[in-house]
Design a protein around this motif. Structure first.
Motif, PDB file in Angstrom:
ATOM      1  N   GLN A 224       0.186  -2.469  -1.104  1.00 45.87           N
ATOM      2  CA  GLN A 224       0.058  -3.417  -2.216  1.00 45.87           C
ATOM      3  C   GLN A 224      -0.586  -4.671  -1.634  1.00 45.87           C
ATOM      4  OE1 GLN A 224       1.162  -2.418  -5.294  1.00 45.87           O
ATOM      5  NE2 GLN A 224       0.229  -4.241  -6.220  1.00 45.87           N
ATOM      6  N   LEU A 225      -1.878  -4.855  -1.905  1.00 44.87           N
ATOM      7  CA  LEU A 225      -2.669  -5.822  -1.156  1.00 44.87           C
ATOM      8  C   LEU A 225      -2.346  -7.278  -1.464  1.00 44.87           C
ATOM      9  CD1 LEU A 225      -6.118  -3.981  -1.278  1.00 44.87           C
ATOM     10  CD2 LEU A 225      -4.486  -4.063   0.612  1.00 44.87           C
TER      11      LEU A 225
ATOM     12  N   ASN B  88       0.982  -6.388   3.948  1.00 40.85           N
ATOM     13  CA  ASN B  88       0.242  -5.179   3.602  1.00 40.85           C
ATOM     14  C   ASN B  88      -1.256  -5.386   3.760  1.00 40.85           C
ATOM     15  OD1 ASN B  88       2.634  -3.930   2.989  1.00 40.85           O
ATOM     16  ND2 ASN B  88       2.379  -4.000   0.775  1.00 40.85           N
ATOM     17  N   TYR B  89      -1.740  -6.548   3.318  1.00 40.67           N
ATOM     18  CA  TYR B  89      -3.163  -6.856   3.462  1.00 40.67           C
ATOM     19  C   TYR B  89      -3.554  -6.852   4.938  1.00 40.67           C
ATOM     20  CZ  TYR B  89      -7.637  -9.252   3.028  1.00 40.67           C
ATOM     21  OH  TYR B  89      -8.979  -9.570   3.100  1.00 40.67           O
ATOM     22  N   VAL B  90      -2.686  -7.396   5.780  1.00 38.69           N
ATOM     23  CA  VAL B  90      -2.960  -7.450   7.217  1.00 38.69           C
ATOM     24  C   VAL B  90      -3.075  -6.044   7.802  1.00 38.69           C
ATOM     25  CG1 VAL B  90      -2.008  -8.141   9.453  1.00 38.69           C
ATOM     26  CG2 VAL B  90      -1.920  -9.713   7.515  1.00 38.69           C
ATOM     27  N   VAL B  91      -2.177  -5.128   7.392  1.00 40.56           N
ATOM     28  CA  VAL B  91      -2.256  -3.740   7.858  1.00 40.56           C
ATOM     29  C   VAL B  91      -3.591  -3.123   7.450  1.00 40.56           C
ATOM     30  CG1 VAL B  91      -1.261  -1.429   7.629  1.00 40.56           C
ATOM     31  CG2 VAL B  91       0.236  -3.407   7.885  1.00 40.56           C
ATOM     32  N   GLY B  92      -3.988  -3.310   6.194  1.00 35.98           N
ATOM     33  CA  GLY B  92      -5.272  -2.794   5.739  1.00 35.98           C
ATOM     34  C   GLY B  92      -6.432  -3.377   6.521  1.00 35.98           C
ATOM     35  N   GLU B  93      -6.378  -4.683   6.781  1.00 39.00           N
ATOM     36  CA  GLU B  93      -7.425  -5.363   7.535  1.00 39.00           C
ATOM     37  C   GLU B  93      -7.532  -4.813   8.957  1.00 39.00           C
ATOM     38  OE1 GLU B  93      -8.554 -10.012   7.717  1.00 39.00           O
ATOM     39  OE2 GLU B  93      -6.620  -9.497   8.626  1.00 39.00           O
ATOM     40  N   GLN B  94      -6.385  -4.601   9.600  1.00 40.45           N
ATOM     41  CA  GLN B  94      -6.399  -4.094  10.961  1.00 40.45           C
ATOM     42  C   GLN B  94      -6.886  -2.642  11.024  1.00 40.45           C
ATOM     43  OE1 GLN B  94      -2.583  -4.780  12.814  1.00 40.45           O
ATOM     44  NE2 GLN B  94      -2.757  -7.015  12.652  1.00 40.45           N
TER      45      GLN B  94
ATOM     46  N   GLU C 136     -18.271  -0.128   4.341  1.00 43.33           N
ATOM     47  CA  GLU C 136     -19.102  -1.051   3.577  1.00 43.33           C
ATOM     48  C   GLU C 136     -18.302  -1.794   2.510  1.00 43.33           C
ATOM     49  OE1 GLU C 136     -22.081   1.361   1.838  1.00 43.33           O
ATOM     50  OE2 GLU C 136     -22.948   2.030   3.754  1.00 43.33           O
ATOM     51  N   TRP C 137     -17.064  -1.458   2.361  1.00 41.53           N
ATOM     52  CA  TRP C 137     -16.248  -1.977   1.263  1.00 41.53           C
ATOM     53  C   TRP C 137     -15.527  -3.246   1.687  1.00 41.53           C
ATOM     54  CZ3 TRP C 137     -10.718  -0.993  -0.241  1.00 41.53           C
ATOM     55  CH2 TRP C 137     -10.486  -1.267  -1.596  1.00 41.53           C
ATOM     56  N   MET C 138     -15.570  -4.264   0.860  1.00 43.86           N
ATOM     57  CA  MET C 138     -14.848  -5.504   1.124  1.00 43.86           C
ATOM     58  C   MET C 138     -13.420  -5.360   0.627  1.00 43.86           C
ATOM     59  SD  MET C 138     -15.083  -8.562   2.407  1.00 43.86           S
ATOM     60  CE  MET C 138     -16.840  -8.936   2.430  1.00 43.86           C
ATOM     61  N   LEU C 139     -12.467  -5.539   1.521  1.00 42.41           N
ATOM     62  CA  LEU C 139     -11.063  -5.352   1.177  1.00 42.41           C
ATOM     63  C   LEU C 139     -10.616  -6.431   0.187  1.00 42.41           C
ATOM     64  CD1 LEU C 139      -8.591  -3.563   1.969  1.00 42.41           C
ATOM     65  CD2 LEU C 139      -7.990  -5.334   3.634  1.00 42.41           C
ATOM     66  N   PRO C 140     -10.172  -6.035  -1.014  1.00 41.94           N
ATOM     67  CA  PRO C 140      -9.739  -7.028  -2.004  1.00 41.94           C
ATOM     68  C   PRO C 140      -8.333  -7.546  -1.697  1.00 41.94           C
ATOM     69  CG  PRO C 140      -9.493  -4.843  -2.913  1.00 41.94           C
ATOM     70  CD  PRO C 140     -10.102  -4.662  -1.555  1.00 41.94           C
ATOM     71  N   VAL C 141      -7.967  -8.621  -2.361  1.00 42.19           N
ATOM     72  CA  VAL C 141      -6.643  -9.214  -2.139  1.00 42.19           C
ATOM     73  C   VAL C 141      -5.670  -8.829  -3.246  1.00 42.19           C
ATOM     74  CG1 VAL C 141      -7.540 -11.145  -0.812  1.00 42.19           C
ATOM     75  CG2 VAL C 141      -7.354 -11.346  -3.295  1.00 42.19           C
ATOM     76  N   HIS C 142      -6.093  -7.950  -4.125  1.00 43.50           N
ATOM     77  CA  HIS C 142      -5.226  -7.478  -5.206  1.00 43.50           C
ATOM     78  C   HIS C 142      -5.298  -5.965  -5.281  1.00 43.50           C
ATOM     79  CE1 HIS C 142      -4.955 -11.635  -6.576  1.00 43.50           C
ATOM     80  NE2 HIS C 142      -6.281 -11.697  -6.573  1.00 43.50           N
ATOM     81  N   GLY C 143      -4.360  -5.373  -6.010  1.00 39.13           N
ATOM     82  CA  GLY C 143      -4.386  -3.950  -6.273  1.00 39.13           C
ATOM     83  C   GLY C 143      -3.688  -3.138  -5.191  1.00 39.13           C
ATOM     84  N   THR C 144      -3.690  -1.806  -5.389  1.00 39.90           N
ATOM     85  CA  THR C 144      -3.017  -0.877  -4.477  1.00 39.90           C
ATOM     86  C   THR C 144      -4.046   0.017  -3.812  1.00 39.90           C
ATOM     87  OG1 THR C 144      -1.046  -0.856  -5.885  1.00 39.90           O
ATOM     88  CG2 THR C 144      -1.271   0.923  -4.286  1.00 39.90           C
ATOM     89  N   LEU C 145      -4.029   0.051  -2.499  1.00 38.47           N
ATOM     90  CA  LEU C 145      -4.947   0.877  -1.717  1.00 38.47           C
ATOM     91  C   LEU C 145      -4.152   1.974  -1.015  1.00 38.47           C
ATOM     92  CD1 LEU C 145      -7.799   1.380  -0.558  1.00 38.47           C
ATOM     93  CD2 LEU C 145      -7.205  -0.192   1.304  1.00 38.47           C
TER      94      LEU C 145
END
Length: 629
Positions: free
Chosen positions: A119-120, A125-131, A178-187
Motif C-alpha cells: 500500500q504505497l 511500504n513505499y520504501v520497500v517498493g523503491e528499494q 520505465e515506470w515511475m513509482l506512484p505514492v498512492h494505490g496498491t502495487l
C-alpha cells in the motif's frame, strides 16, 4: 550494500550545525500537525538521520508513532530501529506501528525473492517498493552486461514479475524499470533475485535438527514461523534434502510453497531439486503457481524433467523459452518426440489447432523465435535412462538456470514421486521393499544366472509366482496389472526392460526409503531426549497406547498426524511396516524402523545396546521360529 551506498550518494546527512535549527523549527511547529507531517514527508524522502535525531523529533506524544513510521528507514542498523520502537508509549500504538511497518520489517534485502503487496501511501511500504525497483535495475544491468540469457517474464531482464497496480496489469508499460513509482494505490508483484549461492555450505546436522525442533515445538502460527525464517535465510545454506525436511515441518501446502520460495536460491546442490519438488506431486496446481512466481525458465527441471507435467503460455517470454528448451531436449533424447507424452496445443481463443492435431510437434519449435507466440502448449515428459543426454541437460541447467553442477551424473540423487507412479507399480514396490535389500537384487533374480541384462514381458510375468513368490496381483486381472508395471518400466516402448530402465524403481525406492528415514528422525527429535530409554521404545508405547500389541492404520494416522503433527506420508510408512497385509502393525513389524535410525542406540561402548523393545521383539520371533520347528 547497494541500498546503503545508494542512500549515501542520494540522501543528505545533516551536520550538527544544521540539525540544531531543524529541531528548533520542528518545535516551533508544535501543535501544527499538517505542517509537521509535511516536514516529516520531506525528511523521509531525502534525508539519512541518526537515532538521536529521530528521537528528538519524536518528542510529541501525539505524533510519536507517525514520526517513527515515516523516518524508520532513514536510520541504518537493526539496533537503532529497535530502540526507536521502544519510544512508543503504549502497547496499542506499538502494535499499530508494527502492523503498518510489517512489509519493511519483514523485507530481507539480502534475500529479496518473495511476493509483495504494498500500500504505497504508507511510507515504509513505499520504501520497500523503491528499494526493490533499485535492486531490479541493478540485477538487470548485471545480467545484461554478463551476456546472460533473458529469462524474465517479458524478455527484458527485469526481475519483477506478475506486477499489478490497483488490481490491473500495467499494459502500457513495456518494462517495470520505465515506470515511475506512484505514492498512492496498491502495487503487487513477485521479485526473483538473480543471485546464486557461491561458496555456500549447508547447515551442520545438529544445528539443522535444533531448528526443526524449535519449529515443531513453537506455538506460533505457520505464517509467523516462515516470517522469522525469511529474516535469517541469508545466513543459511541448505541442501536439497534439508529443504525437503524443512518443508515437511508445515502442514499447509501454501506455507510449504512460501518456504520453497524463501530458500530455493539458498540450496547448495540444486541439481538434486527433485528431492524437494516431489513434495508438491499431489498439488500440480501449486507447482504451476511456483513456476509462475519464480519463472518457468528459472525453475525448469533441467536435470530431471521426467514425470513432470508442463503447461506453457506461449504469450509469455520465459514460458515460450522453457517450451522451446524442452522440445530441443526431446528432439535429441528420442525419435519423433516420443518422450513428449500427450502433447496438446490450444489456440488463444480456446480452439484446437488442426495442423498441430495432424502433424504434432514441429521440429521448428526448437527455435524460440519460430515457436508460436500465443496459445497454450502442454505435455508431460518421460525418457529412458538409455536415451538421456545428460551433458545437454547440464549445459542448459548452467546456462539458463545459472546453477553450477559440481558432481558427476552417478552422484546425482535420481528421484521420483510416489504419487506420480501408477497404483500397480507402488504395489510391486511395496513387495520389493519388504523382501529385498535393494531393487537390483530383484532384477538379478528375475534375469537369472547368466541372464542377458534385459527382461521381456514374458519373463516378467512368469517371475511373479515362480521366482519372486509375489501374489500381490492374484486375480482375474493379474496379467493386465503386471503388464501395467512392465510398461511403466519400459518408457522407450522397445518391449524390453534394461537394468538402466529398471532403475526407475530405484527412484521410487529412494523416495520411500527417505520418507521412512524422515519419520524415524522425527520420532528421534520428539522422543530422543531421555538418555535412559530408547526413543523407539517410547514411540511404540505412545502409538500402542491401548496396550493391544498392534496398531491399526486409523490409530497410526490419528497419532502421527493429529497428535504428533507429523506431516509426511504416514500412510506409506504404515503400509511398509504392515508386511503381512493384515491392516495392523505389530511390535515385530514396528522394529523394522530401527534400520533407519541415524544415531547409534544408547548403551555406551563401541557397540550400542539394543532397546527393550528390540529385545522383546527378537525373543518373540525366536519363540515363533521354535514353535514352527
Amino acid at each position: 550494500d547497494i541500498i546503503e551506498e545508494h542512500y549515501m550518494l542520494t540522501r543528505m546527512r545533516p551536520s550538527f550545525r544544521k540539525v540544531t535549527p531543524l529541531i528548533a523549527q520542528w518545535r516551533n511547529m508544535s501543535g501544527l500537525a499538517a505542517e509537521q507531517m509535511t516536514l516529516l514527508e520531506a525528511l523521509s524522502k531525502d534525508f539519512c538521520l541518526s537515532y538521536s535525531q529521530i528521537a528528538m523529533l519524536a518528542n510529541e506524544k501525539m505524533l510519536i508513532g507517525k514520526t517513527i513510521e515515516r523516518l524508520l528507514h532513514c536510520v541504518s542498523g537493526q539496533s537503532a530501529r529497535y530502540m526507536l520502537f521502544m519510544l512508543v508509549p503504549s502497547i496499542g500504538e506499538f502494535m499499530t506501528l508494527v502492523r503498518r511497518c510489517e512489509n519493511f520489517l519483514g523485507f530481507n534485502v539480502e534475500n529479496p525473492t518473495a511476493q509483495y503487496k504494498l500500500q504505497l501511501d504508507i511510507v515504509p511500504n513505499y520504501v520497500v517498493g523503491e528499494q526493490l525497483m533499485l535492486l531490479d535495475r541493478w540485477d538487470s544491468n548485471v545480467c545484461r552486461r554478463q551476456g546472460l540469457p533473458p529469462v524474465s517474464q517479458k524478455g527484458d531482464y527485469t526481475r519483477i514479475r506478475n506486477e499489478l497496480y490497483n488490481g490491473h496489469k500495467l499494459w502500457e508499460v513495456k518494462s517495470i524499470s520505465e515506470w515511475m513509482l506512484p505514492v498512492h494505490g496498491t502495487l503487487e508483484f513477485d521479485y526473483v533475485s538473480a543471485r546464486r549461492p557461491i561458496g555456500l555450505v549447508p547447515l551442520d546436522q545438529d544445528t539443522f535438527d535444533q531448528i526443526l525442533v524449535f519449529l515443531h515445538n513453537s506455538p506460533a502460527k505457520s505464517e509467523d514461523k516462515v516470517w522469522v525464517m525469511r529474516q535469517i535465510s541469508h545466513y543459511i545454506g541448505v541442501s536439497a534434502m534439508q529443504l525437503r525436511e524443512l518443508m515437511g515441518s508445515f502442514s499447509e501446502d501454501y506455507m510449504r510453497a512460501e518456504l520453497f520460495v524463501c530458500f530455493v536460491f539458498r540450496v547448495v546442490d540444486m541439481w538434486n531439486e527433485k528431492v524437494f519438488r516431489v513434495k508438491f506431486a499431489s498439488r500440480p496446481d501449486l507447482m504451476k503457481q511456483l513456476r509462475n512466481r519464480l519463472g518457468e525458465a528459472t525453475l525448469f527441471p533441467f536435470i530431471q524433467p521426467e514425470q513432470a507435467d508442463f503447461s506453457f503460455d506461449l504469450s509469455i517470454c520465459d514460458e515460450r523459452l522453457a517450451a522451446s528448451l524442452l522440445i530441443y531436449v526431446a528432439a535429441r533424447e528420442g525419435d519423433n518426440f516420443k518422450n513428449l507424452r500427450n502433447p496438446r496445443y490450444v489456440k488463444a481463443d480456446g480452439s484446437l489447432d488442426r495442423q498441430f492435431e495432424t502433424t504434432g510437434v514441429s521440429r521448428s519449435w526448437e527455435d524460440y523465435n519460430r515457436l508460436y507466440d500465443s496459445g497454450i502448449f502442454s505435455c508431460s515428459y518421460m525418457c529412458s535412462p538409455n536415451d538421456m543426454k545428460f551433458d545437454l541437460r547440464k549445459q542448459f541447467f548452467e546456462h539458463y538456470g545459472r546453477w553450477k553442477v559440481e558432481v558427476p551424473r552417478d552422484e546425482i540423487l535420481w528421484w521420483a514421486a510416489l504419487q506420480e507412479a501408477p497404483p500397480d507399480v507402488l504395489e510391486f514396490l511395496e513387495f520389493l521393499v519388504a523382501h529385498f535389500d535393494n531393487i537390483w537384487d530383484a532384477f538379478r533374480k528375475i534375469d537369472g544366472p547368466g541372464g542377458n541384462g534385459a527382461l521381456t514381458l514374458r519373463e516378467f510375468e512368469t517371475s511373479f509366482p515362480k521366482v519372486l513368490g509375489c501374489h500381490k496381483f492374484d486375480g482375474p486381472n493379474e496379467k493386465q496389472r503386471i503388464a501395467n508395471v512392465f510398461r511403466h518400466l519400459d518408457p522407450s516402448g522397445e518391449g524390453e526392460v534394461s537394468i538402466e530402465e529398471w532403475g526407475a524403481l530405484n527412484n521410487l525406492w529412494n523416495e520411500m526409503q527417505q520418507s521412512i528415514r524422515e519419520f524415524v528422525q522425527f520420532l528421534e527429535r520428539i522422543y530422543g531426549g531421555d538418555e535412559e530409554e530408547d526413543f523407539l521404545d517410547v514411540a511404540w508405547r505412545e502409538f500402542d497406547d491401548d496396550g493391544s500389541g498392534s496398531i491399526t492404520e486409523e490409530e497410526w494416522i490419528e497419532k502421527a498426524l493429529k497428535e504428533l503433527k507429523y506431516f509426511g506420508p504416514s500412510e506409506i510408512i504404515f503400509r511398509f511396516l504392515d508386511k503381512d497385509d493384515e491392516g495392523t502393525v505389530s511390535l515385530e513389524e514396528f522394529v523394522e524402523l530401527d534400520a533407519f535410525r541415524r544415531k547409534p542406540r544408547p548403551g555406551g561402548g563401541g557397540s550400542a545396546a539394543p532397546s527393550r523393545m528390540l529385545s522383546k521383539a527378537s525373543s518373540s520371533r525366536a519363540g515363533s521360529k521354535g514353535s514352527n520347528r
